[in-house]
Design a protein around this motif. Sequence first.
Motif, PDB file in Angstrom:
ATOM      1  N   TYR A  25       0.832  -1.201   0.000  1.00 11.64           N
ATOM      2  CA  TYR A  25       0.000   0.000   0.000  1.00 11.64           C
ATOM      3  C   TYR A  25       0.874   1.262   0.000  1.00 11.64           C
ATOM      4  CZ  TYR A  25      -3.202   3.644   1.345  1.00 11.64           C
ATOM      5  OH  TYR A  25      -3.905   4.812   1.369  1.00 11.64           O
ATOM      6  N   LEU A  26       1.862   1.277   0.875  1.00  9.64           N
ATOM      7  CA  LEU A  26       2.713   2.455   1.012  1.00  9.64           C
ATOM      8  C   LEU A  26       3.482   2.787  -0.258  1.00  9.64           C
ATOM      9  CD1 LEU A  26       4.068   1.807   4.614  1.00  9.64           C
ATOM     10  CD2 LEU A  26       2.500   3.631   3.904  1.00  9.64           C
ATOM     11  N   THR A  27       3.871   1.776  -0.998  1.00 13.20           N
ATOM     12  CA  THR A  27       4.672   2.024  -2.196  1.00 13.20           C
ATOM     13  C   THR A  27       3.838   2.179  -3.461  1.00 13.20           C
ATOM     14  OG1 THR A  27       5.060  -0.354  -2.469  1.00 13.20           O
ATOM     15  CG2 THR A  27       6.730   0.905  -1.264  1.00 13.20           C
ATOM     16  N   SER A  28       2.542   1.866  -3.398  1.00 15.98           N
ATOM     17  CA  SER A  28       1.699   1.986  -4.589  1.00 15.98           C
ATOM     18  C   SER A  28       0.705   3.144  -4.504  1.00 15.98           C
ATOM     19  CB  SER A  28       0.936   0.676  -4.827  1.00 15.98           C
ATOM     20  OG  SER A  28      -0.011   0.470  -3.789  1.00 15.98           O
ATOM     21  N   THR A  29       0.762   3.904  -3.434  1.00 16.07           N
ATOM     22  CA  THR A  29      -0.187   4.984  -3.193  1.00 16.07           C
ATOM     23  C   THR A  29       0.527   6.333  -3.260  1.00 16.07           C
ATOM     24  OG1 THR A  29      -1.467   3.539  -1.736  1.00 16.07           O
ATOM     25  CG2 THR A  29      -1.840   5.897  -1.503  1.00 16.07           C
ATOM     26  N   ASP A  30      -0.158   7.333  -3.806  1.00 13.21           N
ATOM     27  CA  ASP A  30       0.358   8.690  -3.776  1.00 13.21           C
ATOM     28  C   ASP A  30       0.098   9.237  -2.369  1.00 13.21           C
ATOM     29  OD1 ASP A  30       1.049  11.342  -4.049  1.00 13.21           O
ATOM     30  OD2 ASP A  30      -0.364  11.758  -5.684  1.00 13.21           O
ATOM     31  N   LEU A  31       1.062   9.069  -1.491  1.00 18.04           N
ATOM     32  CA  LEU A  31       0.887   9.433  -0.089  1.00 18.04           C
ATOM     33  C   LEU A  31       0.616  10.923   0.095  1.00 18.04           C
ATOM     34  CD1 LEU A  31       3.683   7.222   1.522  1.00 18.04           C
ATOM     35  CD2 LEU A  31       1.259   6.680   1.193  1.00 18.04           C
ATOM     36  N   LYS A  32       1.217  11.759  -0.724  1.00 17.20           N
ATOM     37  CA  LYS A  32       1.019  13.209  -0.597  1.00 17.20           C
ATOM     38  C   LYS A  32      -0.438  13.602  -0.880  1.00 17.20           C
ATOM     39  CE  LYS A  32       5.776  14.551  -1.560  1.00 17.20           C
ATOM     40  NZ  LYS A  32       6.233  15.018  -0.301  1.00 17.20           N
ATOM     41  N   ALA A  33      -1.161  12.780  -1.654  1.00 15.02           N
ATOM     42  CA  ALA A  33      -2.547  13.078  -2.000  1.00 15.02           C
ATOM     43  C   ALA A  33      -3.546  12.578  -0.945  1.00 15.02           C
ATOM     44  CB  ALA A  33      -2.888  12.467  -3.355  1.00 15.02           C
ATOM     45  N   LEU A  34      -3.087  11.815   0.034  1.00 11.65           N
ATOM     46  CA  LEU A  34      -3.995  11.286   1.056  1.00 11.65           C
ATOM     47  C   LEU A  34      -4.588  12.409   1.889  1.00 11.65           C
ATOM     48  CD1 LEU A  34      -2.022   8.179   2.402  1.00 11.65           C
ATOM     49  CD2 LEU A  34      -4.084   8.169   0.988  1.00 11.65           C
ATOM     50  N   GLU A  35      -5.866  12.268   2.185  1.00  9.00           N
ATOM     51  CA  GLU A  35      -6.544  13.242   3.028  1.00  9.00           C
ATOM     52  C   GLU A  35      -6.443  12.819   4.484  1.00  9.00           C
ATOM     53  OE1 GLU A  35     -10.070  14.979   1.857  1.00  9.00           O
ATOM     54  OE2 GLU A  35      -9.658  14.837  -0.274  1.00  9.00           O
ATOM     55  N   VAL A  36      -6.473  13.788   5.359  1.00 11.76           N
ATOM     56  CA  VAL A  36      -6.423  13.539   6.789  1.00 11.76           C
ATOM     57  C   VAL A  36      -7.621  12.685   7.192  1.00 11.76           C
ATOM     58  CG1 VAL A  36      -6.565  14.644   9.061  1.00 11.76           C
ATOM     59  CG2 VAL A  36      -5.132  15.639   7.267  1.00 11.76           C
ATOM     60  N   GLY A  37      -7.382  11.662   8.006  1.00 13.37           N
ATOM     61  CA  GLY A  37      -8.458  10.813   8.486  1.00 13.37           C
ATOM     62  C   GLY A  37      -7.980   9.405   8.779  1.00 13.37           C
ATOM     63  N   LYS A  38      -8.942   8.545   9.089  1.00 15.06           N
ATOM     64  CA  LYS A  38      -8.667   7.143   9.417  1.00 15.06           C
ATOM     65  C   LYS A  38      -9.388   6.256   8.409  1.00 15.06           C
ATOM     66  CE  LYS A  38      -8.527   8.129  14.362  1.00 15.06           C
ATOM     67  NZ  LYS A  38      -9.050   7.802  15.690  1.00 15.06           N
ATOM     68  N   PHE A  39      -8.737   5.165   8.012  1.00 10.63           N
ATOM     69  CA  PHE A  39      -9.370   4.228   7.095  1.00 10.63           C
ATOM     70  C   PHE A  39      -8.710   2.864   7.204  1.00 10.63           C
ATOM     71  CE2 PHE A  39      -6.118   6.619   4.902  1.00 10.63           C
ATOM     72  CZ  PHE A  39      -5.394   5.664   4.201  1.00 10.63           C
ATOM     73  N   GLU A  40      -9.417   1.855   6.722  1.00 11.60           N
ATOM     74  CA  GLU A  40      -8.901   0.491   6.738  1.00 11.60           C
ATOM     75  C   GLU A  40      -8.270   0.182   5.388  1.00 11.60           C
ATOM     76  OE1 GLU A  40     -10.431  -4.092   7.446  1.00 11.60           O
ATOM     77  OE2 GLU A  40     -11.594  -2.448   8.273  1.00 11.60           O
TER      78      GLU A  40
END
Length: 150
Positions: A25-40
């Motif tokens: 997940y960490l290497t396939s996701t645009d982390l900078k685009a993630l919104e603040v919050g909690k998710f599974e």
Amino acid sequence: MILDTLENGNKYFSLHPNFKVAFDYLTSTDLKALEVGKFEIAPGVKAIVSDSEGKTAEVALQKFECHNKNIDIQVCIQGSETIGWKPRQDCTNAKGEGYNEEKDVTFFDHTPDMYFGVKDGQFVIFYPEDVHAPMIGQGLIKKLVVKVTI
């Protein structure tokens, strides 16, 4: 505790069955685009994204913490963060009621044995035996904490 860069995440797959899920997940996701919050992310793997100003060491140490049921993979997305660390075996002064099972956290009244820096693209893994005080720094710090259930 482990400190490394995301590009080396695959070296840690064997340490826990869900580390592959977390690092994929960490290497396939645009982390900078993630919104603040909690998710599974997957069963047994959840994420918390925060975006806030860094704290002084004194403020961060008010929540010098560790967990019993989860391993933290903390990723600095933006900014530069300093984290305090001490082995749990050397922490004997739990704050308040001690372990909070609902929140899976124990806070301690101690001083870290060491401080270290984490910057963009780096991660740190905290096991239950790692007491840590994150978010020390100046300016905006955006981070992702992946909680992997033990």
